[in-house]
Structures are given as C-alpha cells and as structure tokens.
Enzyme design. Structure first.
Site, PDB file in Angstrom:
ATOM      1  N   LEU A 138       0.833  -1.209   0.000  1.00  0.00           N
ATOM      2  CA  LEU A 138       0.000   0.000   0.000  1.00  0.00           C
ATOM      3  C   LEU A 138       0.872   1.265   0.000  1.00  0.00           C
ATOM      4  O   LEU A 138       0.690   2.144  -0.846  1.00  0.00           O
ATOM      5  CB  LEU A 138      -0.915  -0.034   1.242  1.00  0.00           C
ATOM      6  N   GLU A 140       3.780   4.161  -0.275  1.00  0.00           N
ATOM      7  CA  GLU A 140       4.695   4.611  -1.338  1.00  0.00           C
ATOM      8  C   GLU A 140       5.658   5.643  -0.753  1.00  0.00           C
ATOM      9  O   GLU A 140       5.396   6.194   0.321  1.00  0.00           O
ATOM     10  CB  GLU A 140       3.879   5.248  -2.474  1.00  0.00           C
ATOM     11  N   GLU A 375       1.077   0.085   9.780  1.00  0.00           N
ATOM     12  CA  GLU A 375      -0.392  -0.065   9.749  1.00  0.00           C
ATOM     13  C   GLU A 375      -1.109   1.140  10.381  1.00  0.00           C
ATOM     14  O   GLU A 375      -2.136   1.001  11.045  1.00  0.00           O
ATOM     15  CB  GLU A 375      -0.831  -1.383  10.385  1.00  0.00           C
TER      16      GLU A 375
END
Ligand code: COS
Length: 395
Positions: A138, A140, A375
C-alpha cells in the site's frame, strides 16, 4: 492451586473457550518449536517460520474456511480474537514468528474480504498451509499516512492492467509469492480512484529495487512496477473501491498489531519480575525497592488497559458485527505506545545488561518500535478516533 495473575486475562468475557484453548495449545507449541531460530538470514528464517507455522496449522487462522473448507481456514470468517490470541502468544516468544504469522494474514486479508471464489481458491489455501508467502503493498515513498495520495498507476490496456510506480516499506518484499497491490485507476479522484490487484511475484515488470534494513530486521523492500502487465482477472474487489478495501483490511489487522504489542510488553514485564527478585542491590533484592515496585505497578496496569482495549475491539468486530474502526484505533495507539514505555522501564532495571546486543530486553526495545508506525502511525489513529466521534455530531 490458585491461578497465576498473568493468566487471568484469558478468563475475560470477550473470549470464549476456543480462544482459551488456542492460547494454551499455541503456547505449548512455541515452547517446543521456537527455541532455536537461525537468524543469520532473516529472509530464510521467515520462509522457514511460515513453513513451520503452516505445517502446524496456525496459519489457518489467517484465512476463512470457505465452502466445504475450500479456502483452508480454521473458522468460517476471520476471527479477530483468534488473530489477536495468536499474535500476542507468538510475540511473547519470538518477534519474527509473530511477523511471519501477521504478514500471512495482512498480505492475504484483502483477498479474504473481497476476492472472488476463484481468487480465494487460488491463494488462500496455500497461504494457510504456509506454501505461498503473502504481502500487502500500500505505502509509497510519497504516500504513507496520507495513503489516498498514492500514485502507483494501473491503466487498462485491452484485457490487462499495466502497473507503473513504486511501493515501499513492503514487509515480505523479496520473499513473497504474491502482493496485494493498491494502485491508482482514476487520476485526480483521490481515495475514490484506487483499485486493488493481486500481483504474482514472478510477473515481468515487478522488480525488487532495494531490500531495506531496519532496527528489528525482517524482510522489507522497495518495489518497482515497470510496465507490469496484470490480467483483469487479478483485479481484487470493485474497480475504484480499493481505498475502502485497504481500510477494511487494516480494521481487521490493526487490532492484531495491538495484541502483538501486548505480547511484547507482557514478555518484558515477566523478564523484569524474574530479574528483580533475583538481583541483589543495597543489601536486598531489587524487587524490595519501592521504585521497582512502582514500575511493576505501572507496567501491569498499562498492559491490562491495552489488553482490555485490544480484546474489546476484536469482540466488537467478531460478536457485535460492526466496523470496529474507532475501537481498533484506540487499541493500536494505546497498546503500542504503552508497550514501548513498559519495555523501556523494564530495560532500565537491567542496567547495562539491558542494552547488550541480543539481550531479551534489547531485542524487545527494537522489536516494539515499528509497531507505533506501521499499519497507521499513532498520529493517524488519533485522527481516526476523532473522525468517528465528529461524524456522530453533525455541526
Ligand atoms: N472502512 C471502510 N471505509 C472507510 C474506512 C474504513 N475503516 N475509513 C475510511 N473509509 C472510507 C470513507 O468513508 C470515505 O468514503 P467515501 O469516499 O464514500 O466518502 C473514503 O474511505 C475516504 O475516507 P477519508 O476521507 O477518511 O480518507 P482520508 O484520505 O482522509 O484518509 C486516513 C484517512 C488518514 C485515516 C487514512 O489515509 C489512513 O488510515 N492512513 C494510514 C494508512 C496506513 O495505515 N498506512 C500503512 C500501510 S500498511 S503498513
């Protein structure tokens, strides 16, 4: 025989008999099987741990069972409390074992939640057996907390999507067999223009650009997608609905991050207690000093606060069947932040030994740090909690 206080959390009403049995069985397995882990190569150590956890059946908690057991899971649905029990228990034994388990769940979570029957059959049983290693791609270089700003692009070309761009901080990067990749399918559409794809590791154009070394080493990589052609059948969920899918996946697995933090903190407290009872200082035991006792009082209370928030969040999802967004964010923030403090305080009791390379407290001090970031950093959890509250009160 009276029950040890440190075991009483298993009696909490958020858990049922199956969770208590799971904790005990897994703990016994860990004591037998996690003694000697060769960490000279973390990649190889993780591959071996995934294989061992799979062979022993523990990875079956990472995926649902599916029709007639076709998806390989232990239970009909992902059970947050089981995920938490497993992570808390593994974290109390070895951080890499916890990592290997957690990433099988997070990496395949979007398939469990939104995959087609064919996708689930193709990937989930192999994840549960430890035969395919999963990864969640997910973040970047320029989109971490603000993940709706991601720019890795996926454009339709005939029957295929072509992916171009980077993904970073990808756990299991380099050893994964497949990646659940979130990419932009609609320019300028923010969170409403992102879609998810399952990309097999051997797809031409998927390049491991850099392996990233961190303070608690585990497989972690920067990925580059260079004209990487993925068939439309690998689209995961609905087109342009990938942001919500990522958030829903994180709603499940963030609670288990909190559980791992609780496991690390419990381990630190347990090490501290043994040390303080045996260590002689000023003519008595370290444990006789009121300053030491105050540290234990604070640590035990913080651990129970975190564990209560963690199992409350898991119970909200499993039993109340409502999105546990705020509860999960509270658990993740509280458990990871307080575990860092508990570990630091226990480490202090060991004096110089506590910072000696590979002392259990030195390892825990490094192992806990990233949990406050990955997360969803603590700062993001605060935003999530406050947004949930403000949504209820229309101005
Ligand atoms: N479940 C389902 N849908 C959700 C959701 C959730 N938990 N959270 C948000 N959504 C939906 C919103 O309802 C909104 O839907 P609409 O487009 O229909 O209105 C959409 O997603 C966008 O939500 P929002 O406006 O809140 O998005 P933001 O860009 O403001 O992002 C944060 C919010 C900061 C909370 C989000 O980017 C985030 O969690 N960032 C951290 C990412 C992360 O964990 N990175 C680590 C990667 S894994 S190591």
């Amino acid at each position: 025989m009276t029950q040890a206080y440190s075991d009483t959390w298993l009696e909490w009403p958020f858990l049922d008999e199956s969770h208590r049995a799971l904790a005990k069985a897994l703990n016994a397995w860990c004591m037998q099987s996690l003694g000697d882990i060769d960490e000279s190569s973390v990649d190889q150590a993780c591959r071996q741990l995934v294989a061992d956890l799979g062979a022993a059946g523990w990875l079956r908690y990472c995926v649902p069972s599916g029709p007639d057991g076709a998806y390989g899971g232990a239970l009909p649905e992902l059970d947050s409390r089981s995920l938490c029990i497993v992570r808390e228990t593994l974290a109390g034994h070895h951080a890499l074992a916890d990592f290997a388990f957690a990433m099988q769940g997070l990496g395949s979570g979007a398939i469990s939640l939104a995959g087609t029957d064919a996708q689930k059959r193709a990937y989930l049983p192999a994840v549960a057996r430890g035969e395919k290693i999963a990864a969640f791609a997910l973040s970047e270089p320029n989109a971490g907390s603000d993940v709706a700003a991601l720019s890795c692009a996926a454009r339709l070309d005939g029957d295929d999507y072509i992916l171009d761009g980077h993904k970073t901080w990808i756990s299991n990067g380099g050893i994964a067999d497949f990646y659940c990749v979130f990419a932009r399918t609609e320019p300028e559409a923010g969170s409403r223009g992102i879609s998810a794809f399952i990309v097999d590791a051997n797809t031409p154009g998927l390049v491991i650009e850099e392996m990233i070394d961190v303070i608690s080493p585990h497989p972690l990589a920067l990925l580059r997608f260079d004209q990487c052609r993925v068939p439309q059948s690998q689209l995961l969920g609905q087109v342009n609905q990938g942001f919500k899918l990522a958030m829903q996946t994180l709603d499940v697995f963030r609670t288990s991050v909190a559980a791992a933090a609780v496991g690390f903190a419990r381990k630190a407290l347990s090490e501290g207690l043994v040390h303080a009872k045996g260590r002689q200082i000023f003519g008595g035991a370290l444990a006789d000093l009121q300053l030491t006792q105050a540290a234990f009082g604070d640590a035990a209370t913080e651990i129970d606060q975190s564990a209560l928030l963690t199992y409350r969040a898991a119970w909200v999802r499993d039993v109340q069947k409502r999105p546990p967004t705020a509860e999960t964010a509270m658990a993740k923030m509280s458990a990871t932040e307080s575990a860092q403090g508990v570990i630091d305080r226990m480490q202090q009791m060991f004096g110089g030994l506590g910072v000696k390379r590979n002392h259990p407290l030195e390892r825990l001090y490094r192992d806990i740090r990233a949990l406050r970031i990955y997360e969803g950093a603590t700062e993001v959890q605060k935003l999530i909690i406050s947004r949930e509250l403000l949504k209820e009160k229309k101005g």
